[in-house]
Each structure stands twice: as C-alpha cells, then as structure tokens.
Motif scaffolding. Structure first.
Motif, short mmCIF file in Angstrom:
data_model
loop_
_atom_site.label_atom_id
_atom_site.label_comp_id
_atom_site.label_asym_id
_atom_site.label_seq_id
_atom_site.Cartn_x
_atom_site.Cartn_y
_atom_site.Cartn_z
N GLY A 105 0.55 -1.22 -0.16
CA GLY A 105 0.42 0.52 -0.35
C GLY A 105 0.98 1.29 0.05
O GLY A 105 2.26 0.72 0.46
N GLN A 106 0.09 2.27 -0.23
CA GLN A 106 1.38 3.30 -0.58
C GLN A 106 1.16 4.08 0.85
O GLN A 106 2.16 4.55 1.10
N ASN A 107 0.19 3.92 1.35
CA ASN A 107 0.37 4.01 2.99
C ASN A 107 -0.07 2.62 4.03
O ASN A 107 -1.43 2.58 4.42
N LEU A 112 10.48 2.31 6.87
CA LEU A 112 10.02 3.30 7.16
C LEU A 112 10.27 4.20 6.97
O LEU A 112 11.51 4.65 7.77
N PRO A 113 9.80 5.12 5.98
CA PRO A 113 10.43 5.88 5.18
C PRO A 113 10.86 7.21 6.88
O PRO A 113 9.55 7.43 7.15
N PHE A 114 11.75 8.07 6.71
CA PHE A 114 11.85 9.10 6.93
C PHE A 114 11.98 10.82 6.83
O PHE A 114 11.43 11.75 7.50
N GLN A 115 12.43 10.42 5.66
CA GLN A 115 12.79 11.48 5.02
C GLN A 115 13.75 12.24 4.65
O GLN A 115 14.01 13.08 4.19
N ALA A 116 14.17 13.56 6.38
CA ALA A 116 14.21 14.18 6.91
C ALA A 116 14.70 14.23 8.07
O ALA A 116 13.67 13.73 8.34
N TYR A 135 15.33 15.88 -4.09
CA TYR A 135 14.72 16.33 -3.68
C TYR A 135 13.98 17.07 -6.03
O TYR A 135 15.39 17.12 -6.48
N SER A 136 12.60 16.28 -6.18
CA SER A 136 13.02 17.03 -7.68
C SER A 136 10.97 17.44 -7.48
O SER A 136 10.21 16.74 -6.74
N PRO A 137 11.36 18.14 -8.03
CA PRO A 137 9.93 19.75 -8.02
C PRO A 137 9.20 19.00 -8.94
O PRO A 137 9.06 18.81 -10.52
N THR A 149 14.78 2.58 5.17
CA THR A 149 14.32 3.70 4.97
C THR A 149 14.08 4.53 3.53
O THR A 149 14.91 3.68 2.67
N ASP A 150 13.34 5.77 3.59
CA ASP A 150 13.51 6.23 2.33
C ASP A 150 14.40 8.16 3.31
O ASP A 150 13.47 8.47 3.65
N VAL A 151 14.40 9.30 2.49
CA VAL A 151 15.78 9.68 2.29
C VAL A 151 15.10 10.72 1.27
O VAL A 151 16.24 10.44 0.04
N1 SAH Z 1 3.82 6.94 1.20
C1 SAH Z 1 5.18 6.57 1.16
C2 SAH Z 1 6.30 6.83 -0.11
C3 SAH Z 1 5.61 6.25 -1.42
S1 SAH Z 1 6.87 7.74 -2.80
C4 SAH Z 1 6.16 7.42 2.64
O1 SAH Z 1 4.87 8.21 2.52
O2 SAH Z 1 6.71 7.13 2.96
C5 SAH Z 1 8.32 6.59 -2.49
C6 SAH Z 1 9.80 7.70 -1.86
O3 SAH Z 1 9.46 8.55 -2.74
C7 SAH Z 1 8.81 8.31 -1.13
O4 SAH Z 1 8.89 8.08 0.52
C8 SAH Z 1 10.18 9.58 -0.70
O5 SAH Z 1 10.91 9.37 -0.38
C9 SAH Z 1 10.59 9.49 -2.55
N2 SAH Z 1 10.11 10.77 -3.00
C10 SAH Z 1 8.50 10.84 -3.21
N3 SAH Z 1 8.28 12.40 -4.10
C11 SAH Z 1 9.34 12.66 -4.47
C12 SAH Z 1 10.49 14.53 -5.07
N4 SAH Z 1 9.67 14.52 -5.65
N5 SAH Z 1 11.99 14.42 -4.80
C13 SAH Z 1 12.42 13.19 -4.43
N6 SAH Z 1 11.81 12.15 -4.03
C14 SAH Z 1 10.37 11.87 -4.05
#
Ligand code: SAH
Ligand code: SF4
Ligand code: F3S
Length: 481
Positions: free
Chosen positions: A240-242, A304-308, A378-380, A344-346
């Motif tokens: 799932g996305q979440n 478990l993504p923490f992103q930053a 980061y990708s806008p 994780t995702d960062v």
């Molecule tokens: N639902 C999950 C993530 C799904 S998207 C969550 O909330 O953790 C998968 C990963 O892509 C994200 O965790 C994030 O690290 C990355 N991501 C999403 N959008 C992005 C963007 N605009 N630029 C760079 N990375 C991005």
C-alpha cells in the motif's frame, strides 16, 4: 525499478498428458509487451494486467518489436522517471512505423501514474500513443485497445470510477508453470491491500495519481492470499502507499487494522512469511508493534521512510512528525523485536534545506543504523506545494549531499551484511542465479543470498551458513535441506 514481466509460450494450448490437444476458446494471435516503472504497486498492477490479458488471448513477449500491444506502466514520482517514459515512447514510435511498413499494427498504451497525472497531454506530446489509462481503470484496457484499433484515435481513461478496479479484474491465478515444474512458480508475491493516500506530503504526487486512501475488504484479501499460497507462494508482501493506514472491512462489518489482517493471513498454514510496505510513521499502531513480537510469520524487517532529519524540513514536508518522534518509534519497535532490520527513504535538497539541516538527516541515520535505504534528490513535481515554496536547491548541491548520504548508507549496509557471516540463516529460495548451479534467496532481513543448490529447493526455506558478504548480497552454503 524496471522490470520485465516474464514471457509466456507462443501458442496457448492445454495438452493433457493422455488426451487430445485442446485449443483455448480464444485464439492466441496477439502479443503483449509490458514494461513496469516505479514502485511495487505498479509491479502488482502489471501482474494483474498480464493475467487479465492472458485470459483475453494475449501472449506475453519480452521483445517490443514482436508486440501487437505495448504497455508502459509508468511512474510519476520524480522527473527522471517521467523522462524515461517519454524517451521510451520515442523509440516505440519508430518501432510502430517499422511494423506498419511490414503491415503489422501496434497499439501503444501508457498506464500508471504518468497516465493519471498527465492524461491527454501524453497523446499530444507522443501522438503514437493509442491508449492512456489510469491505475483505477485497468479492467477496461482490452476494450480500449480494441476501440483504439477500430477508431484509429487515442482513447483516454483517467477517471476514478466508484466501482473499484479490484472488483473488475479477474480473480487471481498465476497460470500454469510454463514447463510444468512446480519449482518455477514464484515463491514470493505482492498483494495490494490498500491504495491511494490522504497525507499530502508537500513534495509528493501520489495523492493526485492514486487518489484517496482505499482499503480492500478482508475477505477478498484472505481469498487472494489462499489462491497465491495454493499456487506455491510461501511469502506475501502486503502493499500500500500507506499500508499501515489499512482499515478494510472485516467479515464482522468492523474496520480491521493491518495487524489484525496480518494475524488472519498468518493462519494460512502453508504461508511461511509475511511482510508489508510502505508504512508511514504516523500510522504505526500499538497492535502493529505488538505483531512484530507476536506474529512469528511476520519477518523482522521494517521499511519506514523518515525523509529528513530536520524538524523544520519535516514540517515543511507536512510529514506531521519530528525526528525525535521517529527515533522514539524505532526504539519502541526494537524493544519488542531487537533483531529488527530497518530500511528507509530519504530526500536530500528539499527547498530551503541548509547544510545544518542536511547534517540532521545524517545524524538520524548514524543514530539508527539502517540495513538498507533508498535516497533521492528532491525533484520538484508540477502541482505539488513544495515545487513553488522556498528556495530550490541547485542540482550540484543536491548531488554532493546525495553522495555523502549514500556513502554513509552504503557503509551501514555493508556492515549489516558483514555481521551475518558465520551465522546459519533460513533462506527462502526464489530464483535461479546467474552463476553456475546457483540459487538466489532472501533472509528474514530481506538480504539477498547466493548459494549453490539444486533447483528443487526453489520455493523452500533452507538453512544456509553465510560465508561471505558484500554491500548488497550474501554468499552461503546449504546446511540442511
Ligand atoms: N508513502 C510512502 C512513500 C511513497 S513514495 C511514505 O510516505 O513514506 C516513495 C518515496 O519517493 C518517498 O518516500 C520519497 O522519499 C520519494 N519521493 C517522493 N516524492 C519525491 C520527490 N518529489 N522528489 C524526490 N523524492 C521523492
Ligand atoms: Fe506521498 Fe506522503 Fe502519501 Fe507517502 S504519505 S505517498 S510521501 S503524500
Ligand atoms: Fe511511482 Fe505511482 Fe508508485 S508515482 S512510486 S508508480 S504510486
């Protein structure tokens, strides 16, 4: 991630050992080439599309030049992912023209999140495209391909129909193993239990491409899991996305949590392993933490993504938690499951990210120690709030931060793998390796293991003594079969 869905035999005939050869009701004249970009949800959707098309009389091919129907199942998460799709579409246009010259028709379909996000714009930018189809409408693909063929113009379907796609797609079957060997059946399968997202992180397109959160009912999932296990699957990853926001309706009419669903699935005797991804830190409930202690089939692994690591950046991302919340959560889960491996995702270079804020991300990584991780610049993304807030970070800075981040993550992954040397670990063998006589499997911690073994061990969990390790995989010898 790019994945080609496997090929199928050219002619679909059922050939019972002692009976006449019976042709399928629909003649198999058409071939489909399916290429998948993006996340596991897309991999799952591609498998379902492939099954549906095979029931419609399409055979899979690994060669687009050979295909009457080409499907790109696309990802919109970062700009790069979208660029890849358009460059593929350029090559496919040339192929379509070549085939046309030979009197052969090619229908090109764009599915997935780029289809949902860009819709008719795709057909304008890439006029060779015949069908644009969003993730909620895959059951309509054969019909739209036929329509495009008959009408000679592009068909666009990107609505979010009320009648959700899972009810429309045919029930799952993995189909006959191509050479009749049970050993060729997949040992590990994905099962989408939840789709869509209501969280609206400011950098992310998913809430727009996949729509609102939706959880599939428990009974449907238990049925699908039973079918997978009956076909030889031993490990199921709930997607799932979440995924931990799961709240599907149970047979008793109440809403079940992911943990409750997992306990129900764990009751399927021949199912040996359960996993789930991707989770959001805000939706990890007490019962999910307890499941990591109580559910023996749930593997000790958590993505478990923490992103930053900076609270200011986390707030600007709309993640609705702090770095300290994340660390505290990990501590609670590790307390019940000390051998838990973490992934994780960062994201680096979110708008306005300072050097000190980036250091806070490195600090979280150092404090936790990850077994593996995905990291992104980061990708806008068009239409998302972060694309227009704050100061965009120059690409050179993002590249440099990403390199530093990845060096640390690589070091942690290498150390995590090296710690397995000398241990005897249960490995689920999933496929034949590239090396002579080698099989490839996974440990409970999701590490890849290469070992010399007979293909008869595919689909089985076998004790393997780990003798060597690298950054991304382990090497071992079979201890007991
Ligand atoms: N639902 C999950 C993530 C799904 S998207 C969550 O909330 O953790 C998968 C990963 O892509 C994200 O965790 C994030 O690290 C990355 N991501 C999403 N959008 C992005 C963007 N605009 N630029 C760079 N990375 C991005
Ligand atoms: Fe995207 Fe955030 Fe939803 Fe994950 S929780 S899919 S990052 S909006
Ligand atoms: Fe990509 Fe869509 Fe998955 S944008 S990451 S394929 S949900």
């Amino acid at each position: 991630m790019t994945k080609l869905i496997g090929t199928m035999p050219d002619v679909a005939v059922d050939a019972p050992a002692d009976g006449p050869v019976i042709a399928h009701p629909k003649p198999l004249l058409r071939r489909v080439y399916l290429k998948t970009f993006g996340c596991q949800m897309n991999v799952y959707d591609s498998e379902r599309m492939s099954e549906m098309l095979s029931a419609e009389g399409y055979a899979n091919t690994a060669d687009p030049a050979d295909a009457d129907l080409v499907i790109l199942n696309t990802c919109h998460i970062r700009e790069k992912a979208v660029e890849k799709v358009y460059s593929d579409l350029g090559r496919l246009r040339d192929l379509k023209i070549e085939r046309q010259a030979q009197g052969r028709e090619t229908i090109i379909a764009v599915a997935g999140c780029v289809a949902q996000a860009e819709g008719a714009e795709i057909a304008r930018r890439a006029p060779a495209v015949d069908v644009v189809i969003g993730p909620q409408s895959y059951h309509r693909l054969p019909e739209l391909a036929d329509k495009a063929r008959q009408q000679g113009r592009a068909q666009i379907e990107t609505s979010f129909p009320e009648d959700e796609k899972f009810n429309q797609l045919p029930v799952r079957t993995l189909g006959p193993a191509s050479d009749g060997q049970a050993a060729r059946r997949p040992a590990s399968a994905f099962l989408t239990v939840q789709e869509g997202c209501d969280k609206f992180c400011t950098f992310c397109v998913v809430p727009y491409t996949r729509g609102a959160e939706y959880s599939r009912p428990v009974e449907k999932l238990v049925d699908e899991a039973h079918r997978l296990v009956d076909e030889g699957v031993r490990e199921i990853t709930l997607l799932g996305q979440n995924v931990n926001a799961y709240h599907g309706e149970g047979p008793d009419g109440s809403h079940w949590t992911l943990a409750r669903l997992m306990h129900a699935l764990a009751d399927i005797p021949a199912l040996e392993r359960l996993r789930y991804m991707t989770s959001h830190p805000r939706d990890i409930g007490d019962d999910l933490i307890a499941a990591h202690r109580d559910c023996s089939k749930l593997m000790p692994f958590l993505h478990l993504p923490f992103q930053a690591g900076s609270d200011r950046i986390l707030a600007a991302m709309n993640r609705k938690h702090t770095a300290r919340d994340y660390l505290a959560l990990i501590e609670r889960i590790r307390a019940v499951r000390p051998d838990l491996a973490l992934s994780t995702d960062v994201i680096v270079g979110f708008p306005g990210e300072t050097e000190a804020e980036f250091d806070a991300t490195l600090a979280v990584i150092r404090q936790i120690g990850f077994a593996q991780a995905y990291s992104f610049k980061y990708s806008p993304r068009p239409g998302t709030p972060a694309a227009t807030i704050g100061e965009q970070i120059p690409d050179v800075v993002k590249t440099e931060r990403l390199a530093r981040l990845q060096a640390l993550l690589d070091e942690q992954q290498t150390a995590f793998n090296a710690a397995s040397i000398g241990q005897t670990i249960p490995v689920l063998f999933e496929r034949i390796g590239r090396g002579d006589g080698q099989l490839v499997g996974r440990t409970p911690h999701l590490q890849l293991v290469h070992a010399e073994a007979t293909p008869l061990l595919l689909g089985r969990i076998i004790s393997v003594e780990i003798r060597g390790s690298g950054q991304t995989s382990l090497r071992g010898v079979i201890k007991a079969a």
